[in-house]
Structure formats: C-alpha cells, structure tokens
Design an enzyme around this catalytic site. Structure first.
Site, PDB file in Angstrom:
ATOM      1  N   GLN A  53      50.596  42.759  49.570  1.00 30.67           N
ATOM      2  CA  GLN A  53      50.464  41.410  49.037  1.00 30.67           C
ATOM      3  C   GLN A  53      51.652  40.975  48.188  1.00 30.67           C
ATOM      4  O   GLN A  53      51.849  39.772  47.992  1.00 30.67           O
ATOM      5  CB  GLN A  53      49.169  41.291  48.236  1.00 30.67           C
ATOM      6  CG  GLN A  53      47.922  41.403  49.111  1.00 30.67           C
ATOM      7  CD  GLN A  53      46.649  41.325  48.315  1.00 30.67           C
ATOM      8  OE1 GLN A  53      46.148  42.331  47.831  1.00 30.67           O
ATOM      9  NE2 GLN A  53      46.115  40.135  48.162  1.00 30.67           N
ATOM     10  N   HIS A  71      52.397  39.237  62.805  1.00 27.97           N
ATOM     11  CA  HIS A  71      53.590  38.918  63.605  1.00 27.97           C
ATOM     12  C   HIS A  71      53.222  38.572  65.042  1.00 27.97           C
ATOM     13  O   HIS A  71      53.858  37.718  65.667  1.00 27.97           O
ATOM     14  CB  HIS A  71      54.567  40.093  63.609  1.00 27.97           C
ATOM     15  CG  HIS A  71      55.267  40.291  62.298  1.00 27.97           C
ATOM     16  ND1 HIS A  71      55.855  41.491  61.957  1.00 27.97           N
ATOM     17  CD2 HIS A  71      55.485  39.455  61.256  1.00 27.97           C
ATOM     18  CE1 HIS A  71      56.389  41.375  60.757  1.00 27.97           C
ATOM     19  NE2 HIS A  71      56.184  40.149  60.312  1.00 27.97           N
ATOM     20  N   ASP A  80      56.026  39.324  54.859  1.00 28.27           N
ATOM     21  CA  ASP A  80      57.409  39.747  55.084  1.00 28.27           C
ATOM     22  C   ASP A  80      58.232  39.744  53.799  1.00 28.27           C
ATOM     23  O   ASP A  80      59.035  40.650  53.550  1.00 28.27           O
ATOM     24  CB  ASP A  80      58.086  38.847  56.116  1.00 28.27           C
ATOM     25  CG  ASP A  80      57.565  39.080  57.525  1.00 28.27           C
ATOM     26  OD1 ASP A  80      56.634  39.895  57.689  1.00 28.27           O
ATOM     27  OD2 ASP A  80      58.091  38.454  58.463  1.00 28.27           O
ATOM     28  N   ARG A  84      47.568  48.540  37.880  1.00 32.46           N
ATOM     29  CA  ARG A  84      47.036  49.082  39.128  1.00 32.46           C
ATOM     30  C   ARG A  84      47.836  48.520  40.292  1.00 32.46           C
ATOM     31  O   ARG A  84      47.893  47.310  40.502  1.00 32.46           O
ATOM     32  CB  ARG A  84      45.551  48.719  39.278  1.00 32.46           C
ATOM     33  CG  ARG A  84      44.985  49.260  40.579  1.00 32.46           C
ATOM     34  CD  ARG A  84      43.515  48.929  40.759  1.00 32.46           C
ATOM     35  NE  ARG A  84      43.133  49.361  42.096  1.00 32.46           N
ATOM     36  CZ  ARG A  84      42.508  48.610  42.992  1.00 32.46           C
ATOM     37  NH1 ARG A  84      42.150  47.371  42.713  1.00 32.46           N
ATOM     38  NH2 ARG A  84      42.236  49.088  44.180  1.00 32.46           N
ATOM     39  N   HIS A 131      45.354  50.836  50.346  1.00 29.85           N
ATOM     40  CA  HIS A 131      44.856  49.481  50.117  1.00 29.85           C
ATOM     41  C   HIS A 131      45.066  48.666  51.395  1.00 29.85           C
ATOM     42  O   HIS A 131      45.883  47.748  51.432  1.00 29.85           O
ATOM     43  CB  HIS A 131      45.579  48.853  48.924  1.00 29.85           C
ATOM     44  CG  HIS A 131      44.886  47.631  48.368  1.00 29.85           C
ATOM     45  ND1 HIS A 131      44.579  47.490  47.030  1.00 29.85           N
ATOM     46  CD2 HIS A 131      44.447  46.494  48.959  1.00 29.85           C
ATOM     47  CE1 HIS A 131      43.995  46.323  46.819  1.00 29.85           C
ATOM     48  NE2 HIS A 131      43.898  45.698  47.988  1.00 29.85           N
ATOM     49  N   ASN A 142      40.815  51.550  48.319  1.00 29.82           N
ATOM     50  CA  ASN A 142      40.365  50.286  47.759  1.00 29.82           C
ATOM     51  C   ASN A 142      39.418  49.615  48.736  1.00 29.82           C
ATOM     52  O   ASN A 142      39.747  49.404  49.905  1.00 29.82           O
ATOM     53  CB  ASN A 142      41.548  49.344  47.517  1.00 29.82           C
ATOM     54  CG  ASN A 142      41.074  47.975  47.046  1.00 29.82           C
ATOM     55  OD1 ASN A 142      40.665  47.804  45.907  1.00 29.82           O
ATOM     56  ND2 ASN A 142      41.091  46.987  47.952  1.00 29.82           N
ATOM     57  N   GLU A 143      38.223  49.289  48.250  1.00 33.69           N
ATOM     58  CA  GLU A 143      37.252  48.517  49.014  1.00 33.69           C
ATOM     59  C   GLU A 143      37.110  48.984  50.463  1.00 33.69           C
ATOM     60  O   GLU A 143      37.402  48.251  51.413  1.00 33.69           O
ATOM     61  CB  GLU A 143      37.616  47.028  48.993  1.00 33.69           C
ATOM     62  CG  GLU A 143      37.610  46.429  47.603  1.00 33.69           C
ATOM     63  CD  GLU A 143      37.855  44.932  47.579  1.00 33.69           C
ATOM     64  OE1 GLU A 143      37.709  44.327  46.515  1.00 33.69           O
ATOM     65  OE2 GLU A 143      38.187  44.360  48.653  1.00 33.69           O
ATOM     66  N   ASN A 169      35.108  46.685  41.912  1.00 38.00           N
ATOM     67  CA  ASN A 169      35.642  45.341  42.128  1.00 38.00           C
ATOM     68  C   ASN A 169      34.479  44.379  42.245  1.00 38.00           C
ATOM     69  O   ASN A 169      33.608  44.546  43.102  1.00 38.00           O
ATOM     70  CB  ASN A 169      36.486  45.272  43.404  1.00 38.00           C
ATOM     71  CG  ASN A 169      37.789  46.029  43.285  1.00 38.00           C
ATOM     72  OD1 ASN A 169      38.116  46.596  42.247  1.00 38.00           O
ATOM     73  ND2 ASN A 169      38.558  46.052  44.372  1.00 38.00           N
ATOM     74  N   TYR A 193      33.475  40.049  41.905  1.00 41.14           N
ATOM     75  CA  TYR A 193      33.915  38.673  41.727  1.00 41.14           C
ATOM     76  C   TYR A 193      32.747  37.678  41.678  1.00 41.14           C
ATOM     77  O   TYR A 193      32.817  36.688  40.966  1.00 41.14           O
ATOM     78  CB  TYR A 193      34.832  38.251  42.873  1.00 41.14           C
ATOM     79  CG  TYR A 193      36.177  38.928  42.908  1.00 41.14           C
ATOM     80  CD1 TYR A 193      37.286  38.331  42.327  1.00 41.14           C
ATOM     81  CD2 TYR A 193      36.351  40.151  43.546  1.00 41.14           C
ATOM     82  CE1 TYR A 193      38.538  38.930  42.376  1.00 41.14           C
ATOM     83  CE2 TYR A 193      37.597  40.766  43.595  1.00 41.14           C
ATOM     84  CZ  TYR A 193      38.691  40.156  43.008  1.00 41.14           C
ATOM     85  OH  TYR A 193      39.918  40.760  43.051  1.00 41.14           O
ATOM     86  N   GLU A 212      39.076  45.271  39.736  1.00 44.63           N
ATOM     87  CA  GLU A 212      39.475  43.914  40.133  1.00 44.63           C
ATOM     88  C   GLU A 212      38.425  42.921  39.667  1.00 44.63           C
ATOM     89  O   GLU A 212      37.225  43.164  39.807  1.00 44.63           O
ATOM     90  CB  GLU A 212      39.617  43.759  41.656  1.00 44.63           C
ATOM     91  CG  GLU A 212      40.854  44.357  42.258  1.00 44.63           C
ATOM     92  CD  GLU A 212      40.969  44.066  43.746  1.00 44.63           C
ATOM     93  OE1 GLU A 212      40.464  43.010  44.192  1.00 44.63           O
ATOM     94  OE2 GLU A 212      41.533  44.908  44.456  1.00 44.63           O
TER      95      GLU A 212
END
Length: 492
Positions: free
Chosen positions: A37, A57, A70, A95, A140, A184-185, A325, A327, A394
């Site tokens: 990311q 891509h 990219d 993290r 991740h 992660n997740e 995590n 939200y 998170e």
C-alpha cells in the site's frame, strides 16, 4: 491548550460519554501501514512480482480508476521521511509489513534479494534510532506471484515455503524486532482472495478453496511460531502473534435466534482463526454447520478440512499476543430463507448481515461509525480465549478527499479509543496498545486512492508524494502525550 472534546452523537447513534481515565503509562500508541500500500518501487532493485502487481496490471478494471501500487506513497525511497513523521507523532511503535517478493523474488529461499534485505534493515535501524518499536507483519496479503502459480494458499505445499520465509525474517531482523505478526487478517486473504475473489489473486472457490486456505494459513502460522520458539526466542527474546479482524455483530433484536446469530457470526469470522490457536480446533458451530450443509449438497464429507489430533495440539497455544483489527459493527439476524445450495463463508454461517441506515458511513463501503462495538468485541474475545494479551493493530476512518480538517477522523479515533479504555477498566480486558490505521493516505487495495485513511495527506500527483499533516496529527499527539482522551483525566 487545544480542546479535543467532540460530540460523538454527530457521527453515530448517541454514544456514552468518553472515558476520562488515563491510559497506563506503558500503554503503546502507534501507527500502521503495509508494504504494497505504501512502498511503490514495484519492480526495482530485484523485487519480484506479487499477486497484486499481477492482478492490477493484467486487469485494469479490477481497481477503481485502474489504480495500483506501482508507486503509491513511494515509501521505498522516502522511508526516512516516514520515520520522521512517526517521530513527530511521538508514537511508541510502527506496524509495517515485509514484502515477501522484495526479499524472495520467486517466493523460495534459494534466491535472496540483498537489496530488499538492506531496505528493511535500514528501515528498522531508522526506527530504532528514533526510539520507535518495530511491529513487523510477515505476511500482509502480497503473495509472490510465483507461489500463486504453484497453487497459492489452498495448496499445502505453501506451508513449508512460508516457514522458510518466516525463518529468514527472524534470522535477518530478529535481533532488532521484538514483535512479530505472522499474518494480517487471514480472513481477507482466504475469503476475499480464494472465496468470493474480490481481492488478489481473485480466485472464486467459495466454501472449498477459502477453507483450504484457512487450514494452511493456520498450519503455517503455527510452524512459524514453533520455529521462533525453538530457534530464535532464547537469544532474541521477542514475541510472535497473529492479527485477526472482525466487525462486532450486534443482534438485531433480543430474541434467542438473533443472539445465536451474533455468536455464530463471531465464530465464523474471528473464531475460525482464533479458536484453533487459543482453544484448539475450529469452533463447533462451524464444524456442525458446514458438515450439515455439505452432506445436504451431495458431498461425502464436510467441505471444512479436519485437523488431526496431533495438528490440533501443534497449533494450540501458538500466540504470544493477539492483534485485533476492528473498524465497524453490523446488525445480524438468523436467515429466514436459507440458500441450501450456497457455499462459502457468507452462506455456511446462515446469518443475515446489514448496516443500520442511521449509522454514519466512511468512504469505504464496509466502514460505519459504531464506537460502541469496540468494547463489545474486546470483551467477547476476553471471555472466549481466557483474556489473551491484546493490541489493537488497526483502527481508523476513511474519507474521500483527504481533507486536512479531518474532524470526523478525530471523533472516530477518540470514540473507539474510549471503547478500548472502557474494556480495560470495566471488563478487565488485557490490552497493551493501540495502532491507528494509517500513517499515510495510501492505496486502499481495489478502492485505489479514493479511500483515504491517513493522518498525513499524500499528494499522489506530486513527484515526491508530498506529505502534509492533517488536524488529526495534533489530536493524536495530544492523546499520546497526555494518555487522555478528554481535556482532563483522572488517574486510576
């Protein structure tokens, strides 16, 4: 002095008063990112192709506006600036994740990319020089494409390959890293990657591939934990955990059916990964639901793979801490009209899920502002798994424009942190830290650059990807400095 008391009723259904008790002096406050990311440099200095590189891509319509990683924040070249931003925040920890294909271009241990090794050593060294604790996620979501070509996570061959990769990370960086997270997740890796196919690698194998993925991820996690425990812990003295995500699933009514639906959904989301690690084996409700439905669909046995007794014992107890995590919350009820032929995570649980129209929404379609759900989820985890040592890895708020005057983000973080403190004080939940998502505006996977979570705005049209502090930076600095969410706190 700046005033940071906000009225949460403007963001969600009215929420109880903010907690006015100070966080403990040793409570950790940090910020989080992930490699794909923010790093960019997708094919520089010997890095291999990962599943997100390949997917975005080869299919430009998979993400909004054809956005990809990219370049994104270009943190591969700007990591010192990012560490300076962390220092400005005065966080205790950062993290981040290691890009598997940057270390091992083809995913296997036979080809180590020394430029990738140097990058992460430099990043960790820069963090250490600024008294910031590295919290390192080993995986991740960014599997090397070469390993996907060999079968990816549903293939049992990947367990030993991941173990080799984890051992390499421990060997290269372990003297300077005390907190490791294996995955992660994993729910998103397996359900979205190999079930509904909305995330890379975009495989649609609901109720089969997604469960084999989960089965192998759990075995890989356990193997990495045992490798660290046996080969590295005596000298490095670190900890290895896993990061699991979930909404809070709020019963739509007080009926026993909806209460049961809430518990079932929690077991299918959080329990799928946490129960084998903390209690041994998959949750009973998962095993019974999936077996019943599988047999009714004409299968000879359950679509959910079975662990052997030896595997159950090997996996149980393989977490020194638990990353959470969280939200959003959702409303749940028992489905009245079952799709008897439906397979996969969102059919096998037999639970109806929706959001209340009264809840404020973020830019991300899955994000609603429900701070009361934080305490409820943490309390449930405590009761299910014997109060494990936890850190919120998170939690954050997305908007569309990346505005510098991000009062909504401030209120969101403030409310959810209040829920964390409530869980600690009222329920005795063992939480030792909180990590905001995210340090920077970044690539939000298939949503591209349209969902902005950062404390710092990133200008994706500038060559240097200029970073600018948002108002939330000042708020978070104040919370870290005072250990307090309101203007005046009391010690306990």
């Amino acid at each position: 002095m700046m005033k940071f008391l906000y009225i949460l009723c403007s963001l969600a259904s009215c929420y109880a008063a903010l907690n006015n008790k100070k966080f403990p002096a040793d409570f950790m406050f940090g910020a989080a990112t992930s490699s794909y990311q923010i790093e960019g440099a997708w094919n520089e200095d010997g890095k291999g192709e990962n599943i997100w590189d390949y997917l975005l891509h080869t299919n430009r319509t998979y993400s909004l506006n054809g956005d990809n990683g990219d370049t994104t924040c270009n943190s591969y070249h700007n990591y010192k600036e990012d560490v300076a931003l962390l220092k400005n925040l005065n966080v205790t920890h950062y993290r981040f994740s290691i890009a598997w294909a940057r270390l091992l271009p083809n995913g296997h241990i036979n080809e180590i990319n020394e430029a990738g090794v140097e990058y992460y050593k430099n990043l960790i060294s820069e963090l250490r020089a600024n008294n910031i604790e590295p919290f390192v996620t080993i995986y991740h979501w960014d599997l090397p494409q070469a390993l996907q070509d060999e079968g990816g996570w549903p293939s049992s061959n990947i367990i030993d390959v991941y173990a080799d990769y984890a051992r390499l990370c421990f060997r290269l960086f372990g003297l300077d890293v005390k907190y490791w997270m294996t995955f992660n997740e994993p729910k998103q890796t397996c359900w979205q990657g190999y079930g509904v196919g909305t995330n890379a690698p975009g495989i649609k194998s609901p109720g089969i591939g997604e469960y084999w993925c989960a089965h192998n991820v759990l075995k890989a996690h356990a193997k990495a934990w045992h490798i660290y425990d046996e080969e590295f812990r005596p000298r490095q003295k670190g900890q290895v955990g896993i990061v699991i995500d979930s909404n809070w699933w709020e019963p739509a009514t007080n009926s026993s059916e909806d209460q049961e639906a809430s518990e079932t959904k929690l077991q299918f989301t959080f329990g799928l990964y946490a129960n084998p690690i903390f209690n041994g084996d998959y949750p009973e409700v998962m095993k019974s639901h999936i077996k019943r439905r599988s047999l009714a669909q004409g299968f000879q046995k359950s679509r959910l793979p079975e662990f052997t007794p030896k595997e159950i014992e090997y996996i149980k107890g393989t977490a020194d801490f638990l990353g959470v995590n969280m939200y959003s919350a959702s409303l749940v009820a028992a489905k009245q009209n079952q799709d008897v032929d439906g397979m996969g995570f969102d059919h096998d649980d037999e639970v109806k899920v929706w959001y209340s129209e009264s809840w404020k929404k973020g830019a991300s379609p899955w994000l609603v502002v429900t701070p009361w759900g934080m305490q409820k989820l943490l309390r449930w985890i405590k009761n299910q798994y014997n109060n494990p040592r936890m850190i919120v890895t998170e939690n954050g708020y997305s908007d569309y424009d990346g505005t510098l005057n991000d009062d909504d983000r401030i209120s969101y973080i403030q409310g959810y942190l209040s829920g964390v403190r409530d869980a600690m004080v009222e329920d005795g939940v063992n939480v030792f830290g909180y990590t905001v998502w995210s340090l920077l505006d970044n690539l939000e996977w298939v949503y591209g650059f349209t969902n902005k979570f950062g404390l710092y705005h990133v200008d994706f049209n500038s060559p240097n990807r200029t970073r600018t502090a948002k108002k939330s930076v000042g708020f978070y600095q104040n919370v870290i400095r005072t250990k307090c969410l309101v203007d005046e706190c009391i010690e306990i």
